[in-house]
Structure formats: C-alpha cells, structure tokens
Design a protein around this motif. Structure first.
Motif, PDB file in Angstrom:
ATOM      1  N   GLY A   1       0.805  -1.224   0.000  1.00  0.00           N
ATOM      2  CA  GLY A   1       0.000   0.000   0.000  1.00  0.00           C
ATOM      3  C   GLY A   1       0.836   1.271   0.000  1.00  0.00           C
ATOM      4  O   GLY A   1       2.058   1.238   0.184  1.00  0.00           O
ATOM      5  N   ALA A   2       0.152   2.376  -0.181  1.00  0.00           N
ATOM      6  CA  ALA A   2       0.831   3.674  -0.112  1.00  0.00           C
ATOM      7  C   ALA A   2       1.463   3.847   1.263  1.00  0.00           C
ATOM      8  O   ALA A   2       2.500   4.487   1.419  1.00  0.00           O
ATOM      9  N   SER A   3       0.865   3.234   2.273  1.00  0.00           N
ATOM     10  CA  SER A   3       1.379   3.384   3.643  1.00  0.00           C
ATOM     11  C   SER A   3       2.803   2.856   3.783  1.00  0.00           C
ATOM     12  O   SER A   3       3.593   3.412   4.555  1.00  0.00           O
ATOM     13  N   SER A   4       3.146   1.794   3.077  1.00  0.00           N
ATOM     14  CA  SER A   4       4.538   1.306   3.126  1.00  0.00           C
ATOM     15  C   SER A   4       5.483   2.289   2.446  1.00  0.00           C
ATOM     16  O   SER A   4       6.654   2.412   2.820  1.00  0.00           O
TER      17      SER A   4
ATOM     18  N   GLU B   1      -5.673  15.145  -1.486  1.00  0.00           N
ATOM     19  CA  GLU B   1      -5.953  14.620  -0.147  1.00  0.00           C
ATOM     20  C   GLU B   1      -7.339  13.985  -0.158  1.00  0.00           C
ATOM     21  O   GLU B   1      -8.364  14.685  -0.190  1.00  0.00           O
ATOM     22  N   THR B   2      -7.336  12.684  -0.100  1.00  0.00           N
ATOM     23  CA  THR B   2      -8.546  11.874  -0.278  1.00  0.00           C
ATOM     24  C   THR B   2      -9.614  12.143   0.782  1.00  0.00           C
ATOM     25  O   THR B   2     -10.805  12.062   0.505  1.00  0.00           O
ATOM     26  N   ILE B   3      -9.184  12.439   1.994  1.00  0.00           N
ATOM     27  CA  ILE B   3     -10.130  12.611   3.097  1.00  0.00           C
ATOM     28  C   ILE B   3     -10.725  14.020   3.109  1.00  0.00           C
ATOM     29  O   ILE B   3     -11.939  14.198   3.207  1.00  0.00           O
TER      30      ILE B   3
ATOM     31  N   ALA C   1       5.474  12.464  -4.919  1.00  0.00           N
ATOM     32  CA  ALA C   1       4.037  12.707  -4.827  1.00  0.00           C
ATOM     33  C   ALA C   1       3.253  11.450  -4.513  1.00  0.00           C
ATOM     34  O   ALA C   1       3.389  10.431  -5.192  1.00  0.00           O
ATOM     35  N   ASP C   2       2.417  11.552  -3.494  1.00  0.00           N
ATOM     36  CA  ASP C   2       1.466  10.481  -3.167  1.00  0.00           C
ATOM     37  C   ASP C   2       0.215  10.703  -4.022  1.00  0.00           C
ATOM     38  O   ASP C   2      -0.650  11.496  -3.676  1.00  0.00           O
ATOM     39  N   MET C   3       0.167  10.008  -5.153  1.00  0.00           N
ATOM     40  CA  MET C   3      -0.958  10.187  -6.077  1.00  0.00           C
ATOM     41  C   MET C   3      -1.998   9.080  -5.940  1.00  0.00           C
ATOM     42  O   MET C   3      -2.694   8.755  -6.909  1.00  0.00           O
TER      43      MET C   3
ATOM     44  N   ALA D   1      -3.369   1.075  -5.453  1.00  0.00           N
ATOM     45  CA  ALA D   1      -4.211   0.898  -6.639  1.00  0.00           C
ATOM     46  C   ALA D   1      -5.706   1.044  -6.384  1.00  0.00           C
ATOM     47  O   ALA D   1      -6.463   1.348  -7.305  1.00  0.00           O
ATOM     48  N   GLN D   2      -6.129   0.856  -5.143  1.00  0.00           N
ATOM     49  CA  GLN D   2      -7.560   0.642  -4.886  1.00  0.00           C
ATOM     50  C   GLN D   2      -8.442   1.868  -5.005  1.00  0.00           C
ATOM     51  O   GLN D   2      -9.648   1.795  -4.799  1.00  0.00           O
ATOM     52  N   LYS D   3      -7.848   3.014  -5.362  1.00  0.00           N
ATOM     53  CA  LYS D   3      -8.662   4.212  -5.555  1.00  0.00           C
ATOM     54  C   LYS D   3      -9.028   4.345  -7.036  1.00  0.00           C
ATOM     55  O   LYS D   3     -10.181   4.337  -7.397  1.00  0.00           O
ATOM     56  N   ASN D   4      -7.998   4.449  -7.848  1.00  0.00           N
ATOM     57  CA  ASN D   4      -8.277   4.819  -9.245  1.00  0.00           C
ATOM     58  C   ASN D   4      -7.575   3.918 -10.260  1.00  0.00           C
ATOM     59  O   ASN D   4      -7.514   4.248 -11.430  1.00  0.00           O
TER      60      ASN D   4
HETATM   61  C1  PLP Z   1      -5.727   5.615   0.561  1.00  0.00           C
HETATM   62  C2  PLP Z   1      -4.561   6.502   0.626  1.00  0.00           C
HETATM   63  C3  PLP Z   1      -3.372   6.112   1.285  1.00  0.00           C
HETATM   64  C4  PLP Z   1      -3.240   4.798   2.001  1.00  0.00           C
HETATM   65  O1  PLP Z   1      -3.220   3.766   1.097  1.00  0.00           O
HETATM   66  P1  PLP Z   1      -2.999   2.247   1.541  1.00  0.00           P
HETATM   67  O2  PLP Z   1      -2.880   1.571   0.223  1.00  0.00           O
HETATM   68  O3  PLP Z   1      -4.213   1.846   2.332  1.00  0.00           O
HETATM   69  O4  PLP Z   1      -1.775   2.167   2.351  1.00  0.00           O
HETATM   70  C5  PLP Z   1      -2.314   6.987   1.278  1.00  0.00           C
HETATM   71  N1  PLP Z   1      -2.387   8.171   0.661  1.00  0.00           N
HETATM   72  C6  PLP Z   1      -3.506   8.582   0.028  1.00  0.00           C
HETATM   73  C7  PLP Z   1      -3.532   9.924  -0.646  1.00  0.00           C
HETATM   74  C8  PLP Z   1      -4.630   7.757  -0.009  1.00  0.00           C
HETATM   75  O5  PLP Z   1      -5.734   8.161  -0.648  1.00  0.00           O
END
Ligand code: PLP
Length: 360
Positions: free
Chosen positions: A75-78, A151-153, A171-173, A194-197
């Motif tokens: 995930g992006a978290s790693s 920023e997703t949230i 960049a965290d895209m 990947a799980q967003k877009n």
């Molecule tokens: C969802 C999200 C994350 C976390 O992603 P994981 O795959 O759950 O680790 C990090 N950054 C952004 C911008 C996100 O939308």
C-alpha cells in the motif's frame, strides 16, 4: 443483479467492462487452461500480462525511459517508509507539505528516518485549501520534497505542481493518478495504492527516476529497497499477480476511453456538476477553497447533521452507496474516480436535490 453506484473512497468501483472481461477469463485465460490467479509469475503467460500492463501504463502517462515502473505490495502506507529509506541518501532530512490526513501520516513515518521540514501547512484552516507556491518554505539541503497532490479525506487537490528548485519532487498520487495527464518528468517519484483509481487493493504502483535509487539507508530490508524491485522487474518475490492483471485491464479500458486527456474532460465535468449543485443549495456545503477542490473526492455536509443517517439510508435504497464521510471530517463524501460513470453523478445530484426539497 443490481449493481449500485458505489461512492467509496477505496476500494472503489471498477469499470464494468473490466469486471465482465475478468469474469469471462476467470476459469481460463486465453487458452492457458487456467485462471490468471493460478499462474506462475515466472511463466510466459503471466510475464506477457505484466509486460503489457507496464507498456500500457507507460503509454497512458508518457513515462520517460529513465523512470522505472514498479508493481509492489504494502500500500501507499509502506511507501511512507520506503521513500525516506531510499531517497534520503545521506541527507539529514526532507521537505514535506502538510495538507491533510495523508500528508500527516507520511510526515510521521518519515520522522523515523530523518528530520522533516514542514515547508507549508494548512492545518490551521483545517486543510481546506492548498498552499500557494510562494508560501512554500523549502530548505536548501532537503533530499526531496514530498506532497500529496490530492488529499482523499479532505477533498483538497493542488491546482499546480510545486516548483522545487531542482529537488526531486515526491508525490502520493493514490487518489489522483490516471484521473488526468501528468508530466512525469517533473517528479522524482510518484506512488499510488491501486484501490482508488487503478485497480483492486493489494497493488501499489511506484514510478521512480532511475538515478534516485540504489543507495538505501543501512539496514533497509531487502523488500524495502527500490533497486531490488527495479532490477528484478518487480518479481524479486511473488508480486500481486491478479491485481496486476486487473490493473492491466483498467489501463486498456483507459486507452479505449481515449486516454487521460479524455478522462480529464469527463472527470472535470463530473466534479463541476456535483460542486455546482452543492454551491447552488443552501442545504449542502463544501468547505474547500474552490480552486483547490478535488476532482476525485467531494466531501459535503448537510445543513442539519441530524439528517445524515436518513440521507445515507435513502441514498442506499436507490442504489447510491458508501457516501458516509470520513469520521475525521463528518458529513458525506462522494468519491468519483474514473470508473464512476457520469450517470452515477447524475443519479446522485438528482437524489440530493430531491432530498433537499423534502427535508430542506
Ligand atoms: C488511501 C490513501 C493512502 C493509504 O493507502 P494504503 O494503500 O491503504 O496504504 C495513502 N495516501 C492517500 C492519498 C490515499 O488516498
């Protein structure tokens, strides 16, 4: 069967044609006698699927040849840890822009590996805008500059790519990659869960400029070293094969849709439709500075929060699901990634207008 319009922030909707193709190929992929999930990642069938997916992604984003494309897990978290571990390269620290919940997590993780200069923060205004270029207090000795374009949230999206005076831009895209064209050459590293877009959960895409990797901090686990993955074409260990295959089908779908310019036009239209309805009503509100409103994640509140549960219940009854906002923000959030059809946004705005008429 009744598929709903799923406004989840992630895992999110996938294009229906992609799911249909996966269904058709479920028991047997193209004469191979097996499902993709059953294939050896080193066999010629899966190698061809993997290579085609990478080629299509490179074409969609016009990724220059001096960038590696990695198909990872964790995930992006790693990546919040992998980035400082690999990119600090002996420097003391890096610059981070603090623009929302995901930036904050990236910053907290980076602090385990080096010093973080918070070069801009919009926390004082509850992350309702993006900092302007001239607000960024970049340091002279930062190894790189990290930011979260979307920023997703909070539903805040940078309307520009920051200028960093030659420092690699990271960049965290996760929630914006593939929603519109991006000039990859302006970045040192781009990453996205990947799980967003992009596809299903379990796959993480990293696009990294070749010269930045290969000097991880001492003690970096093998699996956290970009160079290992780059040298092994993301097959140092078993990659997330089925997720990689599904992402590949999404890349083909994007090409069929006309590529990222075409997607950008559709996404801009979908977002505008929703924000226009919110802004025109006295009942719904979105707190974000109009120039920094996300195309992908649209948070909004109802005038009376006591109506939230009724809104969610009635929306669900007409096939509009997962609209509850993130617990840290409250209210609602409609995530409208590439796979959300315009008809889904139309259905949502009709429902919202009707709900307002009855309860406003
Ligand atoms: C969802 C999200 C994350 C976390 O992603 P994981 O795959 O759950 O680790 C990090 N950054 C952004 C911008 C996100 O939308």
């Amino acid at each position: 069967m009744a598929r709903v319009y799923n406004f989840s922030a992630g895992p999110a909707m996938l294009p229906e044609s992609v799911l249909s193709q996966a269904r058709d190929e479920m028991l047997e992929w193209q004469g191979s006698g097996m499902c993709v999930a059953e294939m050896s990642h080193r066999g010629k069938e899966f190698m061809s699927i993997a290579a085609q997916a990478e080629a299509d992604l490179r074409e969609l984003l016009a990724i220059p040849a001096n960038y590696k494309v990695l198909f990872l897990q964790g995930g992006a978290s790693s990546q919040f840890a992998m980035i400082p571990m690999n990119l600090l390269r002996g420097a003391e620290g890096a610059d981070y822009l603090n623009t929302g919940s995901w930036s904050k997590k990236a910053i907290a993780e980076a602090r385990h590996y080096g010093s973080v200069n918070v070069a801009a923060s919009t926390e004082a205004v509850k992350f309702t805008r993006a900092p302007a270029q001239d607000e960024l207090k970049l340091s002279a000795d930062a190894a790189y500059v990290h930011y979260t374009p979307n920023e997703t949230i909070e539903g805040v999206e940078f309307p520009y790519v920051p200028e960093t005076n030659g420092k690699p831009l990271v960049a965290d895209m996760s929630s914006t990659l593939l929603s519109r064209p991006v000039d990859v050459s302006r970045f040192g590293l781009i990453y996205a869960g990947a799980q967003k877009n992009i596809g299903p959960a379990g796959l993480t895409i990293v696009i990294v400029r070749e010269d930045l990797i290969g000097q991880p901090v001492q003690g970096t686990p093998t699996m956290f070293d970009y160079k290992i993955h780059a040298d092994n074409e993301s097959m140092y260990n078993t990659p997330p094969t089925y997720a990689w295959y599904l992402a590949g089908l999404v890349f083909k779908w994007l090409k069929d849709m006309g590529g990222l310019e075409a997607m950008a036009a559709v996404n801009a239209r979908k977002a505008k439709r929703l924000y226009d309805v919110i802004d025109a009503s006295g009942f719904y509100a979105n707190p974000v500075d109009p120039i920094a409103r996300s195309w992908m994640n649209v948070p909004f509140t109802l005038a009376n929060a006591d109506l939230d549960d009724l809104f969610l219940k009635e929306a669900k009854a007409v096939g509009l699901t997962t609209l509850k906002g993130h617990r840290s923000v409250g209210g609602m959030r409609a995530s409208i990634y590439n796979a959300m059809p315009e008809a889904g946004v139309e259905a949502l705005v009709s429902f919202m207008q009707e709900f307002e008429r009855k309860n406003g």
